[in-house]
Design a protein around this motif. Structure first.
Motif, PDB file in Angstrom:
ATOM      1  N   ASP B  21      -8.854   2.552  10.460  1.00  0.00           N
ATOM      2  CA  ASP B  21      -8.243   2.612   9.137  1.00  0.00           C
ATOM      3  C   ASP B  21      -7.330   3.810   8.930  1.00  0.00           C
ATOM      4  O   ASP B  21      -6.512   3.794   8.033  1.00  0.00           O
ATOM      5  CB  ASP B  21      -9.334   2.652   8.074  1.00  0.00           C
ATOM      6  CG  ASP B  21     -10.148   1.381   8.065  1.00  0.00           C
ATOM      7  OD1 ASP B  21     -11.284   1.425   7.635  1.00  0.00           O
ATOM      8  OD2 ASP B  21      -9.619   0.350   8.516  1.00  0.00           O
ATOM      9  N   LEU B  22      -7.500   4.850   9.717  1.00  0.00           N
ATOM     10  CA  LEU B  22      -6.772   6.088   9.479  1.00  0.00           C
ATOM     11  C   LEU B  22      -5.268   5.915   9.681  1.00  0.00           C
ATOM     12  O   LEU B  22      -4.811   5.493  10.723  1.00  0.00           O
ATOM     13  CB  LEU B  22      -7.286   7.179  10.407  1.00  0.00           C
ATOM     14  CG  LEU B  22      -6.625   8.527  10.232  1.00  0.00           C
ATOM     15  CD1 LEU B  22      -7.000   9.126   8.892  1.00  0.00           C
ATOM     16  CD2 LEU B  22      -7.009   9.446  11.346  1.00  0.00           C
ATOM     17  N   GLU B  23      -4.494   6.223   8.635  1.00  0.00           N
ATOM     18  CA  GLU B  23      -3.054   6.067   8.693  1.00  0.00           C
ATOM     19  C   GLU B  23      -2.377   7.214   7.973  1.00  0.00           C
ATOM     20  O   GLU B  23      -2.979   7.864   7.142  1.00  0.00           O
ATOM     21  CB  GLU B  23      -2.656   4.753   8.010  1.00  0.00           C
ATOM     22  CG  GLU B  23      -2.918   3.532   8.868  1.00  0.00           C
ATOM     23  CD  GLU B  23      -2.740   2.255   8.089  1.00  0.00           C
ATOM     24  OE1 GLU B  23      -2.952   2.271   6.873  1.00  0.00           O
ATOM     25  OE2 GLU B  23      -2.403   1.246   8.710  1.00  0.00           O
ATOM     26  N   THR B  24      -1.116   7.422   8.328  1.00  0.00           N
ATOM     27  CA  THR B  24      -0.304   8.386   7.595  1.00  0.00           C
ATOM     28  C   THR B  24       0.493   7.592   6.567  1.00  0.00           C
ATOM     29  O   THR B  24       1.122   6.593   6.909  1.00  0.00           O
ATOM     30  CB  THR B  24       0.650   9.109   8.569  1.00  0.00           C
ATOM     31  OG1 THR B  24      -0.146   9.727   9.582  1.00  0.00           O
ATOM     32  CG2 THR B  24       1.468  10.153   7.870  1.00  0.00           C
ATOM     33  N   VAL B  25       0.424   8.023   5.328  1.00  0.00           N
ATOM     34  CA  VAL B  25       1.129   7.308   4.261  1.00  0.00           C
ATOM     35  C   VAL B  25       2.068   8.279   3.553  1.00  0.00           C
ATOM     36  O   VAL B  25       1.637   9.330   3.100  1.00  0.00           O
ATOM     37  CB  VAL B  25       0.135   6.709   3.230  1.00  0.00           C
ATOM     38  CG1 VAL B  25       0.873   5.940   2.148  1.00  0.00           C
ATOM     39  CG2 VAL B  25      -0.889   5.825   3.904  1.00  0.00           C
ATOM     40  N   VAL B  26       3.350   7.906   3.500  1.00  0.00           N
ATOM     41  CA  VAL B  26       4.321   8.712   2.754  1.00  0.00           C
ATOM     42  C   VAL B  26       4.588   7.982   1.438  1.00  0.00           C
ATOM     43  O   VAL B  26       5.141   6.881   1.435  1.00  0.00           O
ATOM     44  CB  VAL B  26       5.637   8.887   3.561  1.00  0.00           C
ATOM     45  CG1 VAL B  26       6.644   9.705   2.787  1.00  0.00           C
ATOM     46  CG2 VAL B  26       5.361   9.526   4.909  1.00  0.00           C
ATOM     47  N   GLY B  27       4.159   8.564   0.344  1.00  0.00           N
ATOM     48  CA  GLY B  27       4.255   7.935  -0.979  1.00  0.00           C
ATOM     49  C   GLY B  27       5.684   7.745  -1.455  1.00  0.00           C
ATOM     50  O   GLY B  27       6.614   8.350  -0.911  1.00  0.00           O
ATOM     51  N   PRO B  28       5.893   6.924  -2.513  1.00  0.00           N
ATOM     52  CA  PRO B  28       7.238   6.568  -2.969  1.00  0.00           C
ATOM     53  C   PRO B  28       8.128   7.751  -3.374  1.00  0.00           C
ATOM     54  O   PRO B  28       9.338   7.691  -3.166  1.00  0.00           O
ATOM     55  CB  PRO B  28       6.973   5.663  -4.179  1.00  0.00           C
ATOM     56  CG  PRO B  28       5.584   5.206  -4.022  1.00  0.00           C
ATOM     57  CD  PRO B  28       4.850   6.247  -3.280  1.00  0.00           C
ATOM     58  N   MET B  30       7.803  10.848  -2.211  1.00  0.00           N
ATOM     59  CA  MET B  30       7.697  11.918  -1.213  1.00  0.00           C
ATOM     60  C   MET B  30       8.909  11.968  -0.296  1.00  0.00           C
ATOM     61  O   MET B  30       9.479  10.937   0.049  1.00  0.00           O
ATOM     62  CB  MET B  30       6.453  11.715  -0.348  1.00  0.00           C
ATOM     63  CG  MET B  30       5.183  11.851  -1.120  1.00  0.00           C
ATOM     64  SD  MET B  30       5.085  13.442  -1.910  1.00  0.00           S
ATOM     65  CE  MET B  30       3.625  14.049  -1.245  1.00  0.00           C
ATOM     66  N   VAL B  32       9.997  13.626   3.384  1.00  0.00           N
ATOM     67  CA  VAL B  32       9.524  14.298   4.604  1.00  0.00           C
ATOM     68  C   VAL B  32      10.744  14.702   5.429  1.00  0.00           C
ATOM     69  O   VAL B  32      11.638  13.877   5.650  1.00  0.00           O
ATOM     70  CB  VAL B  32       8.604  13.368   5.432  1.00  0.00           C
ATOM     71  CG1 VAL B  32       8.179  14.030   6.730  1.00  0.00           C
ATOM     72  CG2 VAL B  32       7.364  12.989   4.632  1.00  0.00           C
ATOM     73  N   PHE B  36       8.684  14.087  12.450  1.00  0.00           N
ATOM     74  CA  PHE B  36       7.515  13.434  11.863  1.00  0.00           C
ATOM     75  C   PHE B  36       6.803  12.639  12.955  1.00  0.00           C
ATOM     76  O   PHE B  36       7.206  11.537  13.296  1.00  0.00           O
ATOM     77  CB  PHE B  36       7.999  12.534  10.718  1.00  0.00           C
ATOM     78  CG  PHE B  36       6.913  11.943   9.883  1.00  0.00           C
ATOM     79  CD1 PHE B  36       5.731  12.622   9.643  1.00  0.00           C
ATOM     80  CD2 PHE B  36       7.067  10.704   9.307  1.00  0.00           C
ATOM     81  CE1 PHE B  36       4.734  12.067   8.861  1.00  0.00           C
ATOM     82  CE2 PHE B  36       6.090  10.136   8.516  1.00  0.00           C
ATOM     83  CZ  PHE B  36       4.924  10.825   8.299  1.00  0.00           C
ATOM     84  N   VAL B  37       5.775  13.237  13.515  1.00  0.00           N
ATOM     85  CA  VAL B  37       5.059  12.619  14.643  1.00  0.00           C
ATOM     86  C   VAL B  37       3.634  12.320  14.212  1.00  0.00           C
ATOM     87  O   VAL B  37       2.972  13.151  13.603  1.00  0.00           O
ATOM     88  CB  VAL B  37       5.045  13.571  15.867  1.00  0.00           C
ATOM     89  CG1 VAL B  37       4.335  12.939  17.047  1.00  0.00           C
ATOM     90  CG2 VAL B  37       6.461  13.964  16.252  1.00  0.00           C
ATOM     91  N   ILE B  43       2.943   4.541   7.387  1.00  0.00           N
ATOM     92  CA  ILE B  43       3.489   3.698   6.319  1.00  0.00           C
ATOM     93  C   ILE B  43       4.444   4.569   5.514  1.00  0.00           C
ATOM     94  O   ILE B  43       4.046   5.608   4.996  1.00  0.00           O
ATOM     95  CB  ILE B  43       2.375   3.141   5.406  1.00  0.00           C
ATOM     96  CG1 ILE B  43       1.421   2.253   6.221  1.00  0.00           C
ATOM     97  CG2 ILE B  43       2.958   2.355   4.238  1.00  0.00           C
ATOM     98  CD1 ILE B  43       0.205   1.797   5.455  1.00  0.00           C
ATOM     99  N   LYS B  45       6.903   4.843   2.308  1.00  0.00           N
ATOM    100  CA  LYS B  45       7.327   4.258   1.026  1.00  0.00           C
ATOM    101  C   LYS B  45       8.400   5.142   0.389  1.00  0.00           C
ATOM    102  O   LYS B  45       9.059   4.741  -0.546  1.00  0.00           O
ATOM    103  CB  LYS B  45       6.134   4.145   0.075  1.00  0.00           C
ATOM    104  CG  LYS B  45       5.062   3.204   0.596  1.00  0.00           C
ATOM    105  CD  LYS B  45       3.836   3.201  -0.271  1.00  0.00           C
ATOM    106  CE  LYS B  45       2.781   2.307   0.337  1.00  0.00           C
ATOM    107  NZ  LYS B  45       1.579   2.238  -0.492  1.00  0.00           N
TER     108      LYS B  45
END
Lengths: 253, 162
Positions: B21-28, B30, B32, B36-37, B43, B45
């Protein structure tokens, strides 16, 4: 030799019978030891170092989540095996470690199922369960590789280590963050609006990391394992397998 | 803290745990910047600029903006991408996607409405290119035009001698 560190709140009369029952059970298992009572003024680190020097091999914290955080934030440097005997309310970490609250925990301690744990390191002290920065104008950079900023100025930050964090979102599915996966997990949640009674947040962003630097233009509040402090710049690192701990079979990791 | 809205969107100490389940999520909202590795799936957004690299799935949601060269095992693109996209396996490009850059992959799915400007390279093609010189089989051996001219000249020399 076993050393038991009793939290201050266990002096209350309502815990008297539980403590007696636990002490009897520990004697039955042959793991009874020296009892020390913690006080806010006592430095847990020096107490642990002193006991280890005297020959203590196992340090058992007796109390709740606050006891756990208070002892290990400074005491995790000691080279001893740590155990936890949870008593009373506010015991969420015990559940993660697979240790039942109360007398049943004695059996887990007697079995001595030990595993190394990853813990967090922030500005010269450890944190075990969670670090929280309430909404503030902060900027974050990860592992010296990339930086993160938000369109809305104020962001809330939660870093999880031992306590799992479950984010339920009907649109994108569910995310579960696992403790002890070799990384710390940071949840960043920008604050969209602030109404009189309610703050409106955007859905959180998640970044697993090994090192993170948080900088604020003005000093910001940081809460680590329930302890508040004000900081302007913090560096959060993962101390891999820093702590050896007795855990139960039903642990969450 | 997050617990304020626990009933709505968050709940700590869940019983279900799985390392997948572990994921990197960039919110709407945000942004960066940098390299970005991530070892897990990403994911996006919000906005990412620099480079994006993952050994798993990259999912760029509708409304996302990636100004970066991308390397991933698999990718699902629903937002805007400016930069090259190198995918080891499968790339899915949805109707809302806009890609300005070269794409290389093994398998490609493009929905009608997607906008792509760039070269698409897919591995696994075994056809020979048409620009190679024509070959003629002579007495069990293959000879090119050059070989044949050499053979004619040799025959003339033999006639003069006779």
């Amino acid at each position: 030799m076993y050393v038991y560190l009793y939290d201050e709140f266990l002096k209350r009369k309502k815990y008297e019978s539980t403590i007696k029952e636990i002490e009897t059970r520990l004697t039955d298992f042959g793991i009874a030891g020296k009892i020390l009572r913690l006080q806010k003024s006592i430095n847990a680190h020096s107490t642990i170092e002193e006991e280890i020097a005297k020959g203590a091999k196992t340090i058992i914290m007796v109390g709740n989540d606050n006891t756990f955080g208070h002892v290990l934030s400074r005491g995790a440097v000691g080279k001893a095996l740590f155990g936890f005997l949870p008593i009373g309310p506010e015991n969420t970490i015990a559940d993660v470690l697979g240790i039942p609250v109360g007398v049943e925990a004695c059996e887990i301690l007697s079995r001595r199922r030990k595993i190394p744990l990853d813990i967090g390191w922030v500005n010269n002290r450890y944190f075990v369960s969670q670090l929280h920065i309430p909404p503030h104008d902060i900027s974050v950079s990860y592992d010296d590789m990339f930086s993160v900023s938000a369109r809305y100025k104020k962001m809330e930050l939660v870093v999880c280590n031992l306590q799992p964090f479950f984010w339920k979102n009907s649109k994108a599915g569910d995310y579960t963050v696992h403790p002890q996966d070799g990384k710390l997990e940071a949840f960043l949640r920008p604050m969209k609006k602030k109404h009189v009674f309610k703050e409106v947040y955007e859905e959180p962003s998640i970044f697993p990391f090994e090192e993170m630097v948080v900088t604020g233009k003005t000093p910001f509040v940081m809460v680590t394992d329930g302890k508040r402090s004000k900081e302007k710049k913090i560096t959060i690192r993962l101390a891999k397998k820093r702590l050896e701990m007795i855990v139960g079979r039903k642990r969450r990791f | 803290m997050f617990q304020k809205n626990q009933d709505e969107e968050t709940q700590q100490y869940a019983n279900t745990t799985s390392p997948e389940d572990l994921e990197t999520v960039v919110g709407p909202s945000m942004q960066v910047e940098g390299d970005f590795v991530s070892e897990g799936s990403i994911i996006v957004k919000g906005t990412v600029s620099g480079t994006v690299k993952t050994s798993k799935l990259l999912r760029a949601e509708e409304g996302s903006k990636i100004i970066a060269n991308i390397k991933a095992a698999d990718a699902v693109i629903c937002g805007q991408v400016k930069g090259s996209v190198r995918v080891n396996q499968t790339i899915e490009i949805s109707a809302t996607a806009q890609i300005l850059g070269d794409i290389s992959c093994k398998s490609l799915t493009v929905q009608p409405g997607a906008l792509i400007s760039g070269k698409i390279t897919m591995s696994g093609i075994e056809m020979q290119s048409a620009s190679k010189p024509a070959k003629r089989r002579v007495a069990g051996s293959v000879k090119t035009k050059k070989d044949r001219s050499v053979g004619t000249r040799t025959q003339n020399e033999v006639d003069e001698e006779s």
